[in-house]
Design a protein around this motif. Sequence first.
Motif, PDB file in Angstrom:
ATOM      1  N   THR A 417       0.840  -1.194   0.000  1.00 14.74           N
ATOM      2  CA  THR A 417       0.000   0.000   0.000  1.00 14.74           C
ATOM      3  C   THR A 417       0.877   1.247   0.000  1.00 14.74           C
ATOM      4  OG1 THR A 417      -0.155   0.161   2.415  1.00 14.74           O
ATOM      5  CG2 THR A 417      -1.818  -1.170   1.308  1.00 14.74           C
ATOM      6  N   TRP A 418       0.379   2.290  -0.665  1.00 15.69           N
ATOM      7  CA  TRP A 418       0.934   3.644  -0.580  1.00 15.69           C
ATOM      8  C   TRP A 418      -0.114   4.493   0.130  1.00 15.69           C
ATOM      9  CZ3 TRP A 418       5.805   4.948  -2.278  1.00 15.69           C
ATOM     10  CH2 TRP A 418       6.439   4.033  -3.101  1.00 15.69           C
ATOM     11  N   LEU A 419       0.283   5.201   1.154  1.00 14.46           N
ATOM     12  CA  LEU A 419      -0.690   5.926   1.980  1.00 14.46           C
ATOM     13  C   LEU A 419      -0.266   7.374   2.156  1.00 14.46           C
ATOM     14  CD1 LEU A 419      -2.365   4.716   5.241  1.00 14.46           C
ATOM     15  CD2 LEU A 419      -1.192   6.913   5.233  1.00 14.46           C
ATOM     16  N   TRP A 439      -3.734   0.589  -2.982  1.00 13.93           N
ATOM     17  CA  TRP A 439      -3.300  -0.740  -2.577  1.00 13.93           C
ATOM     18  C   TRP A 439      -3.254  -1.709  -3.752  1.00 13.93           C
ATOM     19  CZ3 TRP A 439      -7.140  -3.968  -4.008  1.00 13.93           C
ATOM     20  CH2 TRP A 439      -8.447  -3.441  -4.052  1.00 13.93           C
ATOM     21  N   SER A 440      -2.484  -2.776  -3.550  1.00 12.08           N
ATOM     22  CA  SER A 440      -2.389  -3.864  -4.518  1.00 12.08           C
ATOM     23  C   SER A 440      -2.305  -5.166  -3.742  1.00 12.08           C
ATOM     24  CB  SER A 440      -1.161  -3.694  -5.413  1.00 12.08           C
ATOM     25  OG  SER A 440      -1.022  -4.792  -6.294  1.00 12.08           O
ATOM     26  N   ASN A 455      -8.351   1.761  -4.473  1.00  8.09           N
ATOM     27  CA  ASN A 455      -8.127   2.883  -3.560  1.00  8.09           C
ATOM     28  C   ASN A 455      -9.089   2.793  -2.384  1.00  8.09           C
ATOM     29  OD1 ASN A 455      -6.300   4.902  -5.318  1.00  8.09           O
ATOM     30  ND2 ASN A 455      -7.833   3.941  -6.631  1.00  8.09           N
ATOM     31  N   THR A 456      -8.640   3.258  -1.237  1.00 11.41           N
ATOM     32  CA  THR A 456      -9.480   3.312  -0.045  1.00 11.41           C
ATOM     33  C   THR A 456      -9.275   4.646   0.648  1.00 11.41           C
ATOM     34  OG1 THR A 456      -9.412   0.910   0.309  1.00 11.41           O
ATOM     35  CG2 THR A 456      -9.992   2.278   2.197  1.00 11.41           C
ATOM     36  N   ALA A 457     -10.376   5.310   0.968  1.00 18.10           N
ATOM     37  CA  ALA A 457     -10.330   6.569   1.717  1.00 18.10           C
ATOM     38  C   ALA A 457     -11.077   6.363   3.032  1.00 18.10           C
ATOM     39  CB  ALA A 457     -10.960   7.699   0.913  1.00 18.10           C
TER      40      ALA A 457
END
Length: 465
Positions: A417-419, A439-440, A455-457
């Motif tokens: 993940t990149w956050l 995410w992947s 994507n998650t927000a």
Amino acid sequence: MHIHRSLAAGVGLAALATSAFAQSAPSADEIAALRAQVQALSARLEQLEAQSRTAVPVPTALAVAGSPAAVAPRPVQTAATTAAPAPAPVDWATGLPELRSPDGSFTFKPRIRVTADLSTTFGSDFDGRNLTTTELRGLRLGGQGKIAGGFTYWIEADIADNAVSVANAFVAYNTKIGGRDLEVSAGQRLNDRGVEGGTAEDVVPFLERSLMVSTIGPERGAYGVGVTSKLTGSVWHASLSATGDAISTGTTNDSVTLMGRTHWSPFKTDAGFLHLGGWGFVEDLTPNASIASRSLVVSSRGNDNLRLSGGTYADPKGSKGLGLELGGVHRSGWLMAEGGKRVVETAARDFDQDAYSLSAGFFITGEKPPLSPRTGTWGRPKVLNPLGTDGYGAVEIVGRYDTADYSDNPTGGEGDTWLLGVNWYPTNNTRVSAHWSAWSVDNRTGTFIGDDSGNTATVRVQTAF
């Protein structure tokens, strides 16, 4: 003081009478000397009368008329001026009442945490993962305090996902060894396993701990019942624990885990410090048919369809893990890298699990990052200007990349993940966060198999005391 003046006059008259009795015709010089003594004594008594308006003297015996020692006052000492003030029975300094015994030997402080999330996931190839959810992420109630003799206690229960579980529940003895703080505890408590892994969830800068924390750890999870010791200096600490499983029904044998960690914060100045650390564990697993497949949280705990599967392991014997920490604090910014490897030992062969994370943050409002150089864990930031008439709170920008790889096992997946997020702290005890992650995930087992990304927000509101 009129009595004092009469006394002075009486002394003078007595002196005159005595002199007259001894000599029928006193000389003029003798009479003048006696008058001078009476006048001096009268003046001194008037001075004492003025001083008595501001101090309470202890009466002293009068010596010969005109002697300074005869009129020196001493202040009265009372219990209020000699005894130390008793501690307040209730202290509200931290926002909740801390109850104290009159001598301060016994205390009790309640602990409360309320966390609510709103999360949305989009962009996944699986419609079942594209969810918008609300969740009471956690409601934690408990208490902590100290007992006479150097003992402390801590107990908490967490209500989440419509289930109640016990988190920290232990009694500890605290003392000094060579000027360092030694704590020995018995019961269940959070693992001391890295910076994020050893920090309570409500003070980690991110909404969820990293994939690295979930991967490099014993099978029993973040808690275990046993004995833990910690020795803490000014810029370092070391811990060692021997634990079984977390609190359970008691129908099977416990696995046994031996875990240790140490960290050092060299080059500490007012501007910051460097952080170096390492930890490891060895666990002996009880005979089981398999280790249940780990289901790791990716981005948000509110979306149970978005998980990383660790795979299954037949006939496990034990596991061991090693983690390293490198980072630091400079003024209002911080940087931290954590990584490690876990090896799962089975009858067939050993399987490697790898994970690491790289995270950073910066307080644009000037606060110091609350990474402790003593314990090597996060705390709550001290907000310089709390929300109010003249304040607006603290604002922190955070970012993290984390990854986990279980692919050494044919049934294990991998993901990353990149956050990027913003944390707003209106006060020391409140927090509002908005985090976005890309995410992947590539799972080899489960409902959602194959490579997927999205994507998650998430928005979180939290208060904790």
